[in-house]
Scaffold this active site. Sequence first.
Site, PDB file in Angstrom:
ATOM      1  N   ASP A  33      15.550 -11.720   6.226  1.00 51.53           N
ATOM      2  CA  ASP A  33      14.398 -11.172   6.933  1.00 51.53           C
ATOM      3  C   ASP A  33      14.760 -10.525   8.263  1.00 51.53           C
ATOM      4  OD1 ASP A  33      12.553 -12.071   4.973  1.00 51.53           O
ATOM      5  OD2 ASP A  33      12.723 -14.102   5.796  1.00 51.53           O
ATOM      6  N   HIS A  34      15.988 -10.691   8.702  1.00 53.44           N
ATOM      7  CA  HIS A  34      16.381 -10.221  10.045  1.00 53.44           C
ATOM      8  C   HIS A  34      17.688  -9.441   9.989  1.00 53.44           C
ATOM      9  CE1 HIS A  34      17.331 -10.451  14.377  1.00 53.44           C
ATOM     10  NE2 HIS A  34      16.028 -10.595  14.501  1.00 53.44           N
ATOM     11  N   PHE A  35      17.773  -8.356   9.530  1.00 47.01           N
ATOM     12  CA  PHE A  35      16.807  -7.471   8.903  1.00 47.01           C
ATOM     13  C   PHE A  35      17.376  -7.099   7.539  1.00 47.01           C
ATOM     14  CE2 PHE A  35      16.277  -7.012  13.471  1.00 47.01           C
ATOM     15  CZ  PHE A  35      14.911  -7.179  13.615  1.00 47.01           C
TER      16      PHE A  35
END
Length: 161
Positions: A33-35
Amino acid sequence: MRFCLLDRICSFEPGVELTAVKNVSLAEEYLADHFPEFPVLPGVFMLEAATQSAAWLVRMSEDYAHSMIVLQEAKSVKFTDFVTPGNMLQMRVEQLKQEGSAVSFKFEGKVGERTCTSGRLTLECFNLGDEDPELVDLDRRMVGVQRGFQSILTREMNLKS
């Protein structure tokens, strides 16, 4: 400490400084999610690596006098470069002063020669049993767990006991 973010303590000078490393792997879940298109170590994790490094400096310097060492303040924190999977973040913390239960540090996190983060921290040190005598045994058990983590983190060092 809910999790140990550091992989190894590399050097330690009691009451002065400590260096530790965090290896960044693409297998770490938060990177999804990052990223997704450009995975990088979140800045808050860099700050946590600095905080944990400073806490280990205090623990090891004071022979575990306090079961709790928590972040009180972070100042002048700068994030100047990305830390991507496959890299090793080397965190160096230097103790500046100790006033009562507060200990101040400056820190710098590097990948190779590139500085990725820097700043200042103040940690607060205490025992749960200081406020509630019924928690003295919990302090003792927590210190035991921390000593076990130290033996893993310092496995390649020749520390004098």
